[in-house]
Design a protein around this motif. Structure first.
Motif, PDB file in Angstrom:
ATOM      1  N   PRO A 551      84.631  23.890  -1.929  1.00  0.00           N
ATOM      2  CA  PRO A 551      83.316  23.398  -2.348  1.00  0.00           C
ATOM      3  C   PRO A 551      83.383  22.178  -3.251  1.00  0.00           C
ATOM      4  O   PRO A 551      82.438  21.381  -3.296  1.00  0.00           O
ATOM      5  CB  PRO A 551      82.713  24.606  -3.084  1.00  0.00           C
ATOM      6  CG  PRO A 551      83.870  25.452  -3.470  1.00  0.00           C
ATOM      7  CD  PRO A 551      84.886  25.264  -2.379  1.00  0.00           C
ATOM      8  N   ARG A 552      84.499  21.998  -3.965  1.00  0.00           N
ATOM      9  CA  ARG A 552      84.624  20.813  -4.814  1.00  0.00           C
ATOM     10  C   ARG A 552      84.715  19.540  -3.970  1.00  0.00           C
ATOM     11  O   ARG A 552      84.208  18.488  -4.369  1.00  0.00           O
ATOM     12  CB  ARG A 552      85.846  20.956  -5.723  1.00  0.00           C
ATOM     13  CG  ARG A 552      85.641  21.948  -6.855  1.00  0.00           C
ATOM     14  CD  ARG A 552      86.918  22.378  -7.517  1.00  0.00           C
ATOM     15  NE  ARG A 552      87.651  23.333  -6.671  1.00  0.00           N
ATOM     16  CZ  ARG A 552      88.638  24.110  -7.090  1.00  0.00           C
ATOM     17  NH1 ARG A 552      89.024  24.054  -8.353  1.00  0.00           N
ATOM     18  NH2 ARG A 552      89.244  24.938  -6.275  1.00  0.00           N
ATOM     19  N   TYR A 553      85.342  19.646  -2.811  1.00  0.00           N
ATOM     20  CA  TYR A 553      85.429  18.505  -1.896  1.00  0.00           C
ATOM     21  C   TYR A 553      84.023  18.148  -1.394  1.00  0.00           C
ATOM     22  O   TYR A 553      83.618  16.981  -1.378  1.00  0.00           O
ATOM     23  CB  TYR A 553      86.349  18.855  -0.736  1.00  0.00           C
ATOM     24  CG  TYR A 553      86.656  17.714   0.205  1.00  0.00           C
ATOM     25  CD1 TYR A 553      87.767  16.907   0.006  1.00  0.00           C
ATOM     26  CD2 TYR A 553      85.844  17.441   1.306  1.00  0.00           C
ATOM     27  CE1 TYR A 553      88.063  15.863   0.875  1.00  0.00           C
ATOM     28  CE2 TYR A 553      86.124  16.397   2.176  1.00  0.00           C
ATOM     29  CZ  TYR A 553      87.242  15.617   1.957  1.00  0.00           C
ATOM     30  OH  TYR A 553      87.515  14.574   2.813  1.00  0.00           O
ATOM     31  N   GLY A 554      83.263  19.175  -0.992  1.00  0.00           N
ATOM     32  CA  GLY A 554      81.904  18.934  -0.514  1.00  0.00           C
ATOM     33  C   GLY A 554      80.983  18.435  -1.613  1.00  0.00           C
ATOM     34  O   GLY A 554      80.157  17.547  -1.397  1.00  0.00           O
ATOM     35  N   ALA A 555      81.129  18.997  -2.815  1.00  0.00           N
ATOM     36  CA  ALA A 555      80.274  18.572  -3.925  1.00  0.00           C
ATOM     37  C   ALA A 555      80.576  17.138  -4.341  1.00  0.00           C
ATOM     38  O   ALA A 555      79.685  16.408  -4.783  1.00  0.00           O
ATOM     39  CB  ALA A 555      80.450  19.519  -5.106  1.00  0.00           C
TER      40      ALA A 555
END
Length: 596
Positions: A551-555
């Motif tokens: 999710p950090r990549y997407g965020a």
């Protein structure tokens, strides 16, 4: 009478304890990273900002925002206050896009938070969208992700009619990347277009200039309703150096575009303020005088078009502790989790009451009605435990089978499509809870019309006119992501737990598929791979997919608005529901052609 869920989560089991410990460790790591992002350009840059007589962006927010936690009070139609009870988090700012640009622009030293802070906070009792430049990050310059982050904030404000406050302290476009900031439809210029559109729709916008505001960025404040400016700030299309280079004119910055000049000569500034503290005090006062357009509409329930009842935090609290969600699943990447999604719902909705729709049909998708903070919602959620069912269509019609949790079957898609249409007919906002592997595949699924049923669900989501809010709890893979209202389907907000995985397929599935493709390519070239080489390729592909699914990549790329603590899901949704209710305009629902 709504049904109260009797939780099946065994909080005394070894598995629960192991999961909880792993989740707490994961959350601790994410919080530490977030603390680092919030430091912006670092201690030295903050000291340099203060040396100019200016506050840092976080110091400005501390003065601007009301101290009460966001989920603790909601204004009613008569401006009295309905208390939600003791605050659980102490947070008065729902920050959006914190992870923007994370891990990007390393060649330029990075851009923490994309150099701008955005989010929802209450100012003088009013819920506002706040867009505030962080001048400690490359002087607040606009990177490509900075523009996209501001545009996302404006989109949320525009869709929900949220008053928007801009705290400007920016040197303008980051010139080394101008080609990715300046020209396209979703680049810098779109910010000013949105200013105009928001104003035309009556969305209040107030700008406080508390530093530099130069070049094209100078249009932003002047295209908003009200402009404040502190002494020592600058507002000009071209700074002194560029003016001298362009036309040979030598002019001091204050004379060219200082607060006094714009207040006394150009007339551009509405309020000239001595310093940041006075400017923010004025801004709060102005926000406190804003009217409420929705109260002039003849609509039900406290001036809202969506159903809301009186709410008391103690009486209406869920029957189960939110912190128990930490032990729900194993957060290890690739772990196979089976759980009852009703255990999540029971810890989010008022009194743990959930009126389940078609409970015995299409069981791998849960649908039903509930209230969160007194506000009515329709919930569409993936069921992650395996389900016994009787097949209704296709070559296996009438036979009993076990359906895999997290997979959308034909019956599940049909049920969800109908429920989404019902919510639109009844003006009930929708919340989607993701932990989806995708749609069922194979001959039996194809014969049962899985594509047709999936198309119905996607059509219903696409044409839905009530507000949609998405929370990715676990996996969100393939076409299942689309059907469950992924980013392309215009959710008003998209949140993710730290356990979220966001990709076309899981890392393991992608690795297995792509290894076989790679092996066949090499075999055609006359080369045979040994077991160790196959494993190396598998591990490399899996690692890449797992990193991109984090999710950090997407965020970082603004696919996700915020990574949220699972235990704070209820509070976050309460704030989001308050925001979406501010727009009383709901279009006519017309689902279009459905394959039957």
């Amino acid at each position: 009478m709504a049904d109260v869920w009797k939780s099946k989560l065994d909080t005394g089991s070894v598995k629960f304890g192991t999961n909880r410990a792993a989740m707490v460790a994961l959350l601790g790591g994410i919080r530490a990273e977030e603390d680092g992002i919030r430091e912006g350009g670092g201690v030295k840059a903050a000291e340099a900002q203060r040396a100019k007589g200016r506050l840092t962006v976080r110091e400005r927010l501390a003065l601007l925002l009301d101290p009460e936690p966001l989920a603790s009070v909601f204004p009613t139609h008569d401006d009295k206050t309905v208390m939600n009870g003791p605050p659980t988090s102490g947070e008065n700012f729902l920050e959006l896009g914190l992870w923007a640009a994370h891990g990007m622009y390393a060649e330029f030293g990075g851009a923490a938070g994309a150099g701008v802070v955005t989010g929802l906070g209450r100012v003088a009792g009013r819920l506002c969208m706040i867009v505030a430049n962080d001048a400690t990050v490359k002087a607040g310059a606009f990177f490509p992700m900075t523009a996209k982050k501001v545009l996302r904030a404006q989109t949320i404000a525009l869709e929900n009619r949220i008053p928007t406050l801009y705290l400007v302290d920016s040197s303008g476009v980051f010139l080394p990347l101008q080609e990715d900031v300046f020209p396209d439809q979703d680049d810098f210029g779109r910010v000013f277009r949105n200013n105009a559109v928001m104003s035309s729709l009556g969305v209040p916008q107030i700008t406080a200039i508390m530093g530099m505001c130069v070049a094209g960025g100078a249009y932003l404040p002047v295209m908003t309703d009200t402009v404040l400016m502190t002494e020592g700030s600058g507002l000009f299309l071209a700074g002194p150096a560029l003016v001298q280079a362009a036309i040979g004119q030598v002019t001091a910055a204050e004379e060219l575009g200082g607060a006094a000049m714009h207040a006394e000569i150009s007339g551009t500034v509405d309020f000239k303020e001595k310093d940041d503290a006075n400017c923010i005090a004025r801004l709060r006062s102005l926000v406190g005088k804003l009217g409420r357009r929705d109260q002039r509409l003849e609509i039900r329930d406290h001036g809202e078009v969506f159903s809301r009842v009186a709410f008391d935090a103690e009486r209406d609290a869920p029957k189960f502790a939110a912190e128990e969600l930490y032990g729900l699943m194993d957060p290890t990447v690739g772990a196979s989790n089976s759980y009852d999604m009703r255990d999540v719902i029971a810890r989010v909705v008022d009194r743990s009451e959930f009126e389940e729709y078609k409970a015995d049909f299409g069981r791998t998708v849960l649908c039903g009605y509930a209230r969160i903070g007194g506000r009515a919602v329709g919930i569409v959620a993936n069921q992650k435990s395996n389900q016994a069912s009787t097949v209704s269509t296709g070559p296996m019609a009438g036979q009993h089978r076990t359906e895999f949790g997290g997979v959308i079957y034909t019956e599940s898609a049909q049920k969800a499509a109908r429920f989404i249409m019902d919510c639109n007919q009844q003006l009930v906002p929708l919340i989607f809870l993701h932990d989806v592997n995708g749609f069922m595949v194979g001959k039996d699924a194809e014969w049962s019309g899985i594509i047709r049923a999936g198309a119905k669900m996607v059509s219903a989501v696409s044409t839905s006119v009530v507000p949609k809010i998405t929370v990715i709890v676990g996996g969100s893979f393939g076409a299942g992501h689309y059907a469950m209202c992924g980013k392309a389907y215009d959710p008003r907000f998209l949140f993710a737990w730290p356990t979220a995985r966001y990709a076309v397929m899981s890392g393991a599935s992608a690795a297995n598929t792509l290894v076989e493709v790679r092996v066949k390519q090499m075999e055609r070239a006359g080369r045979t791979l040994g077991p160790e080489e196959r494993k190396q390729i598998y591990d490399e592909i899996k690692a890449t997919y797992n990193a991109q699914g984090d999710p950090r990549y997407g965020a970082a790329r603004l696919w996700i608005d915020a990574i949220i603590d699972p235990a704070k899901t209820r509070e976050v949704l309460m704030t989001a529901l308050e925001a979406v209710a501010m727009n009383a305009e709901v279009g006519r629902f017309n689902v279009g052609v459905l394959q039957t």
